[in-house]
Write an enzyme that holds these catalytic residues in place. Structure first.
Site, PDB file in Angstrom:
ATOM      1  N   GLY A 235       0.833  -1.197   0.000  1.00 51.21           N
ATOM      2  CA  GLY A 235       0.000   0.000   0.000  1.00 51.21           C
ATOM      3  C   GLY A 235       0.866   1.245   0.000  1.00 51.21           C
TER       4      GLY A 235
ATOM      5  N   GLN B 293       2.886   9.984   1.319  1.00 52.49           N
ATOM      6  CA  GLN B 293       4.179   9.289   1.311  1.00 52.49           C
ATOM      7  C   GLN B 293       5.027   9.655   0.097  1.00 52.49           C
ATOM      8  OE1 GLN B 293       2.259   5.259   2.139  1.00 52.49           O
ATOM      9  NE2 GLN B 293       4.188   5.089   3.240  1.00 52.49           N
TER      10      GLN B 293
ATOM     11  N   HIS C 270      -2.704   7.365   6.913  1.00 55.39           N
ATOM     12  CA  HIS C 270      -1.704   8.270   6.334  1.00 55.39           C
ATOM     13  C   HIS C 270      -2.344   9.588   5.877  1.00 55.39           C
ATOM     14  CE1 HIS C 270       2.089   6.123   6.229  1.00 55.39           C
ATOM     15  NE2 HIS C 270       1.526   5.037   5.723  1.00 55.39           N
TER      16      HIS C 270
ATOM     17  N   HIS D  34      -4.581   1.134   7.434  1.00 53.95           N
ATOM     18  CA  HIS D  34      -3.216   1.672   7.523  1.00 53.95           C
ATOM     19  C   HIS D  34      -3.035   2.841   6.547  1.00 53.95           C
ATOM     20  CE1 HIS D  34       1.350   1.021   7.748  1.00 53.95           C
ATOM     21  NE2 HIS D  34       1.180   1.873   6.752  1.00 53.95           N
ATOM     22  N   GLU D  35      -3.474   2.637   5.292  1.00 52.13           N
ATOM     23  CA  GLU D  35      -3.278   3.688   4.278  1.00 52.13           C
ATOM     24  C   GLU D  35      -4.170   4.890   4.540  1.00 52.13           C
ATOM     25  OE1 GLU D  35      -0.691   3.450   2.629  1.00 52.13           O
ATOM     26  OE2 GLU D  35      -0.393   1.335   3.041  1.00 52.13           O
TER      27      GLU D  35
ATOM     28  N   CYS E 232       5.813  -0.232   7.141  1.00 48.52           N
ATOM     29  CA  CYS E 232       5.458   0.942   6.344  1.00 48.52           C
ATOM     30  C   CYS E 232       6.679   1.387   5.543  1.00 48.52           C
ATOM     31  CB  CYS E 232       5.008   2.064   7.280  1.00 48.52           C
ATOM     32  SG  CYS E 232       4.511   3.560   6.434  1.00 48.52           S
ATOM     33  N   LEU E 233       6.452   1.746   4.272  1.00 51.68           N
ATOM     34  CA  LEU E 233       7.564   2.168   3.425  1.00 51.68           C
ATOM     35  C   LEU E 233       8.182   3.480   3.913  1.00 51.68           C
ATOM     36  CD1 LEU E 233       6.064   1.307  -0.083  1.00 51.68           C
ATOM     37  CD2 LEU E 233       7.797   0.022   1.202  1.00 51.68           C
TER      38      LEU E 233
HETATM   39 CO    CO Z   1       2.428   3.171   5.652  1.00 54.74          CO
END
Ligand code: CO
Length: 175
Positions: free
Chosen positions: A45, A50, A139, A135-136, A93-94
């Site tokens: 995701g 991000q 953000h 989760h997304e 998470c990236l």
């Molecule tokens: Co993330």
């Protein structure tokens, strides 16, 4: 086109994104770029903040590597229902790479969103897809998964992340 993924402690990751007023070619192109960036980073995701864009959109694909791709693009997602039942899943998470911790989330959620054609869609997500969506969506409000864990564990993960950043910076310096 691949985009640069922002990592903590970049303050953009802590800001609230705004609703998208018009789903146009620019938005469609950005969603495609986000998917490309996500696949390249082996993520499941990616949310617009991000990649430095404070707009309410995200991409998800939870398909395993050997499976056919199942890209999901969501614009202005809203949770309209959630189960009472919860689940706990290890998340990463990236934007804080290689750090993982168990997070408690709703087991099922219903999301209303616009697709890349501006059409209203409705998705009932369960299990790991529900985790990814929650989760997304976090953000888009400047929330990172580590905000859901204990302060002690958060501190530990951030410390490890910081070390990793320093190591990367010194490696770059040597090259
Ligand atoms: Co993330």
């Amino acid at each position: 086109m691949k985009m640069k993924i922002l990592e903590l402690p970049n303050p953009i990751l802590r800001q609230k994104s705004v609703e998208i007023q018009k789903v146009d070619e620019n938005i469609r192109k950005t969603l495609d770029d986000m998917l490309e960036t996500m696949y390249d980073a082996n993520g499941v995701g990616l949310a617009a903040p991000q990649v430095g864009l404070l707009q309410r959109m995200l991409v998800i694909d939870i398909a395993a590597k050997e499976e056919e791709k199942q890209p999901l693009k969501m614009i202005n997602p809203k949770m309209v229902w959630h189960s009472d039942e919860m689940q706990t899943c290890s998340e990463g998470c990236l934007s804080i790479p290689n750090q993982f911790a168990p997070v408690e989330r709703y087991l099922s959620v219903r999301i209303e969103y616009l697709d890349e054609n501006g059409q209203q869609q409705n998705l009932l997500a369960n299990d790991f897809l529900a985790v990814a969506v929650q989760h997304e969506m976090d953000h888009l409000d400047g929330v990172i998964f580590i905000d859901h864990i204990s302060a002690l564990r958060r501190k530990m993960l951030l410390k490890r992340h910081e070390k990793q950043l320093k190591r990367k910076a010194s490696e770059k310096g040597e090259n």
